[in-house]
Design a protein around this motif. Sequence first.
Motif, PDB file in Angstrom:
ATOM      1  N   ILE A  98      -5.002  47.156  17.728  1.00 26.12           N
ATOM      2  CA  ILE A  98      -5.263  47.251  16.285  1.00 26.12           C
ATOM      3  C   ILE A  98      -6.736  47.542  16.033  1.00 26.12           C
ATOM      4  CG2 ILE A  98      -5.689  44.770  16.054  1.00 26.12           C
ATOM      5  CD1 ILE A  98      -3.977  47.112  13.452  1.00 26.12           C
ATOM      6  N   TYR A  99      -7.578  47.203  17.033  1.00 28.97           N
ATOM      7  CA  TYR A  99      -9.028  47.386  16.885  1.00 28.97           C
ATOM      8  C   TYR A  99      -9.425  48.705  17.525  1.00 28.97           C
ATOM      9  CZ  TYR A  99     -14.054  46.424  17.245  1.00 28.97           C
ATOM     10  OH  TYR A  99     -15.426  46.491  17.143  1.00 28.97           O
ATOM     11  N   GLU A 100      -9.799  49.672  16.727  1.00 29.49           N
ATOM     12  CA  GLU A 100      -9.991  51.038  17.214  1.00 29.49           C
ATOM     13  C   GLU A 100     -11.228  51.224  18.085  1.00 29.49           C
ATOM     14  OE1 GLU A 100     -11.953  53.294  13.448  1.00 29.49           O
ATOM     15  OE2 GLU A 100     -10.114  52.193  13.064  1.00 29.49           O
ATOM     16  N   ASN A 101     -12.313  50.483  17.818  1.00 26.83           N
ATOM     17  CA  ASN A 101     -13.563  50.724  18.543  1.00 26.83           C
ATOM     18  C   ASN A 101     -13.435  50.442  20.035  1.00 26.83           C
ATOM     19  OD1 ASN A 101     -14.663  51.409  16.134  1.00 26.83           O
ATOM     20  ND2 ASN A 101     -15.924  49.578  15.883  1.00 26.83           N
ATOM     21  N   GLY A 102     -12.841  49.288  20.381  1.00 31.14           N
ATOM     22  CA  GLY A 102     -12.677  48.944  21.785  1.00 31.14           C
ATOM     23  C   GLY A 102     -11.793  49.930  22.514  1.00 31.14           C
ATOM     24  N   ALA A 103     -10.681  50.327  21.862  1.00 30.98           N
ATOM     25  CA  ALA A 103      -9.749  51.271  22.485  1.00 30.98           C
ATOM     26  C   ALA A 103     -10.395  52.646  22.657  1.00 30.98           C
ATOM     27  CB  ALA A 103      -8.484  51.381  21.632  1.00 30.98           C
ATOM     28  N   TYR A 104     -11.196  53.056  21.682  1.00 30.11           N
ATOM     29  CA  TYR A 104     -11.870  54.362  21.757  1.00 30.11           C
ATOM     30  C   TYR A 104     -12.882  54.376  22.906  1.00 30.11           C
ATOM     31  CZ  TYR A 104     -14.823  58.346  20.555  1.00 30.11           C
ATOM     32  OH  TYR A 104     -15.537  59.510  20.608  1.00 30.11           O
ATOM     33  N   SER A 105     -13.673  53.306  23.023  1.00 32.01           N
ATOM     34  CA  SER A 105     -14.664  53.225  24.111  1.00 32.01           C
ATOM     35  C   SER A 105     -13.986  53.278  25.469  1.00 32.01           C
ATOM     36  CB  SER A 105     -15.474  51.926  23.990  1.00 32.01           C
ATOM     37  OG  SER A 105     -16.226  51.919  22.797  1.00 32.01           O
ATOM     38  N   LEU A 106     -12.866  52.564  25.593  1.00 30.63           N
ATOM     39  CA  LEU A 106     -12.127  52.583  26.861  1.00 30.63           C
ATOM     40  C   LEU A 106     -11.608  53.980  27.156  1.00 30.63           C
ATOM     41  CD1 LEU A 106     -10.756  51.195  29.277  1.00 30.63           C
ATOM     42  CD2 LEU A 106      -8.832  50.673  27.752  1.00 30.63           C
ATOM     43  N   SER A 107     -11.101  54.662  26.136  1.00 25.26           N
ATOM     44  CA  SER A 107     -10.574  56.017  26.323  1.00 25.26           C
ATOM     45  C   SER A 107     -11.661  56.955  26.837  1.00 25.26           C
ATOM     46  CB  SER A 107     -10.004  56.546  25.007  1.00 25.26           C
ATOM     47  OG  SER A 107      -9.550  57.868  25.150  1.00 25.26           O
ATOM     48  N   MET A 108     -12.863  56.861  26.276  1.00 24.42           N
ATOM     49  CA  MET A 108     -13.970  57.702  26.733  1.00 24.42           C
ATOM     50  C   MET A 108     -14.324  57.395  28.187  1.00 24.42           C
ATOM     51  SD  MET A 108     -14.718  59.742  24.261  1.00 24.42           S
ATOM     52  CE  MET A 108     -12.948  59.729  23.977  1.00 24.42           C
ATOM     53  N   GLU A 109     -14.292  56.119  28.533  1.00 26.54           N
ATOM     54  CA  GLU A 109     -14.592  55.716  29.916  1.00 26.54           C
ATOM     55  C   GLU A 109     -13.543  56.261  30.881  1.00 26.54           C
ATOM     56  OE1 GLU A 109     -14.374  51.639  32.531  1.00 26.54           O
ATOM     57  OE2 GLU A 109     -14.973  51.456  30.424  1.00 26.54           O
ATOM     58  N   LEU A 110     -12.261  56.163  30.500  1.00 23.05           N
ATOM     59  CA  LEU A 110     -11.186  56.651  31.370  1.00 23.05           C
ATOM     60  C   LEU A 110     -11.256  58.165  31.548  1.00 23.05           C
ATOM     61  CD1 LEU A 110      -8.170  54.477  30.105  1.00 23.05           C
ATOM     62  CD2 LEU A 110      -9.487  54.183  32.214  1.00 23.05           C
ATOM     63  N   LYS A 111     -11.653  58.876  30.497  1.00 26.48           N
ATOM     64  CA  LYS A 111     -11.782  60.330  30.601  1.00 26.48           C
ATOM     65  C   LYS A 111     -12.855  60.720  31.611  1.00 26.48           C
ATOM     66  CE  LYS A 111     -10.143  61.652  25.983  1.00 26.48           C
ATOM     67  NZ  LYS A 111     -10.515  62.179  24.646  1.00 26.48           N
ATOM     68  N   THR A 112     -13.887  59.893  31.701  1.00 24.74           N
ATOM     69  CA  THR A 112     -14.970  60.162  32.648  1.00 24.74           C
ATOM     70  C   THR A 112     -14.594  59.793  34.074  1.00 24.74           C
ATOM     71  OG1 THR A 112     -16.632  59.791  30.916  1.00 24.74           O
ATOM     72  CG2 THR A 112     -17.380  59.637  33.207  1.00 24.74           C
ATOM     73  N   ASN A 113     -13.984  58.613  34.230  1.00 26.42           N
ATOM     74  CA  ASN A 113     -13.728  58.075  35.569  1.00 26.42           C
ATOM     75  C   ASN A 113     -12.382  58.477  36.169  1.00 26.42           C
ATOM     76  OD1 ASN A 113     -16.203  56.793  35.357  1.00 26.42           O
ATOM     77  ND2 ASN A 113     -15.330  54.886  34.612  1.00 26.42           N
ATOM     78  N   PHE A 114     -11.426  58.828  35.307  1.00 30.95           N
ATOM     79  CA  PHE A 114     -10.090  59.214  35.784  1.00 30.95           C
ATOM     80  C   PHE A 114      -9.678  60.499  35.063  1.00 30.95           C
ATOM     81  CE2 PHE A 114     -10.428  54.617  36.153  1.00 30.95           C
ATOM     82  CZ  PHE A 114     -10.019  54.390  37.464  1.00 30.95           C
ATOM     83  N   LYS A 115     -10.299  61.588  35.479  1.00 32.58           N
ATOM     84  CA  LYS A 115     -10.137  62.864  34.771  1.00 32.58           C
ATOM     85  C   LYS A 115      -8.685  63.357  34.760  1.00 32.58           C
ATOM     86  CE  LYS A 115     -14.863  64.576  35.439  1.00 32.58           C
ATOM     87  NZ  LYS A 115     -15.431  63.316  35.911  1.00 32.58           N
ATOM     88  N   GLU A 116      -7.909  63.005  35.777  1.00 36.32           N
ATOM     89  CA  GLU A 116      -6.524  63.481  35.867  1.00 36.32           C
ATOM     90  C   GLU A 116      -5.554  62.569  35.118  1.00 36.32           C
ATOM     91  OE1 GLU A 116      -5.970  66.423  37.272  1.00 36.32           O
ATOM     92  OE2 GLU A 116      -8.130  66.498  37.620  1.00 36.32           O
ATOM     93  N   LEU A 117      -6.024  61.437  34.633  1.00 33.24           N
ATOM     94  CA  LEU A 117      -5.139  60.459  34.002  1.00 33.24           C
ATOM     95  C   LEU A 117      -4.676  60.934  32.622  1.00 33.24           C
ATOM     96  CD1 LEU A 117      -3.900  57.548  33.936  1.00 33.24           C
ATOM     97  CD2 LEU A 117      -6.035  56.832  32.812  1.00 33.24           C
ATOM     98  N   ASP A 118      -3.368  60.911  32.414  1.00 35.11           N
ATOM     99  CA  ASP A 118      -2.790  61.200  31.093  1.00 35.11           C
ATOM    100  C   ASP A 118      -2.709  59.870  30.346  1.00 35.11           C
ATOM    101  OD1 ASP A 118      -1.462  62.091  28.867  1.00 35.11           O
ATOM    102  OD2 ASP A 118       0.435  62.510  29.889  1.00 35.11           O
ATOM    103  N   HIS A 119      -3.527  59.710  29.338  1.00 35.50           N
ATOM    104  CA  HIS A 119      -3.494  58.459  28.575  1.00 35.50           C
ATOM    105  C   HIS A 119      -3.592  58.745  27.085  1.00 35.50           C
ATOM    106  CE1 HIS A 119      -7.900  58.991  28.483  1.00 35.50           C
ATOM    107  NE2 HIS A 119      -7.884  58.165  27.454  1.00 35.50           N
ATOM    108  N   GLU A 120      -3.146  57.780  26.301  1.00 39.60           N
ATOM    109  CA  GLU A 120      -3.140  57.949  24.847  1.00 39.60           C
ATOM    110  C   GLU A 120      -3.465  56.614  24.195  1.00 39.60           C
ATOM    111  OE1 GLU A 120       0.042  59.051  21.276  1.00 39.60           O
ATOM    112  OE2 GLU A 120       0.368  59.850  23.300  1.00 39.60           O
ATOM    113  N   VAL A 121      -4.314  56.654  23.188  1.00 40.61           N
ATOM    114  CA  VAL A 121      -4.642  55.465  22.407  1.00 40.61           C
ATOM    115  C   VAL A 121      -3.720  55.409  21.191  1.00 40.61           C
ATOM    116  CG1 VAL A 121      -6.390  54.336  20.983  1.00 40.61           C
ATOM    117  CG2 VAL A 121      -7.045  55.398  23.167  1.00 40.61           C
ATOM    118  N   ILE A 122      -3.096  54.263  20.992  1.00 42.14           N
ATOM    119  CA  ILE A 122      -2.198  54.065  19.845  1.00 42.14           C
ATOM    120  C   ILE A 122      -2.753  52.917  19.010  1.00 42.14           C
ATOM    121  CG2 ILE A 122       0.145  53.474  19.113  1.00 42.14           C
ATOM    122  CD1 ILE A 122       1.092  54.501  21.878  1.00 42.14           C
TER     123      ILE A 122
END
Length: 609
Positions: A313-337
């Motif tokens: 429900i808290y967008e800031n934490g999920a957004y920061s994690l998404s940016m981190e995953l994009k950097t560290n796990f470039k092949e990972l298919d992930h989605e923030v809901i």
Amino acid sequence: MKRRLKVGLILLSDIIFINAAIFVGYFIRFSWHIPKAYLNRYIESFVPISIIMIISFYVFKLYRSIWRYASIDELLSVVVAVSSGTLASFIYGVVMRNRLPLSVYFVMWALTIMASGGLRFLRRVVTHLEMMQGVGDKRAKRILIFGAGDAGAIVAKEMKKHLDMGYMPVGFIDDDKSKQGKYILGIPILGTRYDLEDIVKEKAIDEIVIAIPSADKDERAEIIRLCNKTGCRLKTLPGIYEMIGGKVTISQIRDVEIEDLLGRDPVELNIEEIAHYLKDKTVLVTGGGGSIGSELCRQIARFNPKKLLILDIYENGAYSLSMELKTNFKELDHEVIIASIREEGRINEIFEKHRPDVVFHAAAHKHVPLMEANPKEAIKNNILGTLNVVRASDRYGVKKFVLISTDKAVNPTNIMGATKRFTEMIIQAMDRVSNTEYVAVRFGNVLGSNGSVIPLFKEQIRKGGPVTVTHPEINRYFMTIPEAAQLVIQAGAMAEGGEIFVLDMGKPVKIVDLARELIRLSGFEPDKDIRIEFTGLRPGEKLYEELLMSEEGLKKTKHKKIFIGKPGEYEFEQVETMVNRLKDALDENDEVIFKLMQEFVKTYKRVEN
């Protein structure tokens, strides 16, 4: 242009050194009477020999090294370059039938190494003297290195190499008696751990660097506690398992953290077992932007899921994690809901669209005093929200559902703990009627997580104190965030349905001891520089937490840090009836909520402090 000029001057110097060395070789071989035939050979050969030697120097990168940081590696490069050039010159002489005397080649080889190598290392010496002068202008931190092994030696070398950083290694500490009184890089080994306090005072030590990466966690924790008593600022290297390739650099030296004092060994994971249920699967983590949820996502990403869904429900934490995953796990298919687990319709919509295979349910209200003051919110989120996710998991064919629970669910004395115990009852009841495997994983406090005492203590220390502790005898179980997340994932792999997995939290730690250690790690003296103040137990707070209910029993698993509590025998219809009564009570006053929870959770004994 300046760089090219420097290289040109060095190249010219090398040509002069090479030919001067040949002449010295001639003089050694023939004294002052050089035969004309050999002199003619030199005249015909000096240009080709100079070219061959310069090409060799270029091939071995002598003109591309930064000599202000020269070390043994650069010295070896000089030796190899001169040796190769000399050998090539000798072969040229033989092939062209214009060979110089063998002794001349040998003298040329030796003198060129000394002259060309010396010229280059002169820059290193000048830089060292300049840095020493700079360090003299501002007092360098006096460093004592704990550990006179390979890691300690590299730390000392790095510090001497980067004098501009203001570190001055003045001695080593090592328990190996055979090393006492000896030197490493000109730095003395001053004594053992038993001499530590005296050495710190005698040498006016500012910081201690603990350089024993091969030590186990218990040993490192003991060394840290010993060093912490000196009042020096502490730094350490990562453990041997955390270091890549065993190479130590200044950047790897970090401040000692309170986590280092836990004395907990790295978690051993059954990678094959975990990969089997996560690889190529759609995995949903509720509360995925929180401290535990986000670490779960990081760990899950390592096992190549088909898709990772981060629900919060808290967008800031999920957004920061998404940016981190994009950097560290470039092949990972992930989605923030972005969604609330309280909204049943929204949860069903998400499950219908994505059809997750595995669900880790970490979303919850967990602050004990806040929930004690807002019990209805604890009911809405922790119970009703969990039920929404549990039902959706059953309805849409989730294979495994893992609930993140807490030690506060054991014989709870507060509404937060009671709601978490109720959620355990929900998943145990649902497991009896569903094809989904529902399990709970119970553990204690996690260092550094949102709401833990460590961030609060650090902020209080930063402000000069006091550090507030509720009671001098209060204690808690602690583990690190990565350790908790890894064990949760491992427990999920072992799940067959209905279990409450209990993680081995080690020994409980007194909160006041934790506060004192953290004050010392911050460079202060407890109760002298920073005062500790006892404020009294908060509403619903226990002195001692428990991890296992007395009626559950405890069974070992194949993992030494994971145990299983006996599954509870709850009927889902009975649980649903309780939930409906709680829903109806949300329009009543808080006391009605407390009384109902005491009725439903038999082990809940409300304590009003």
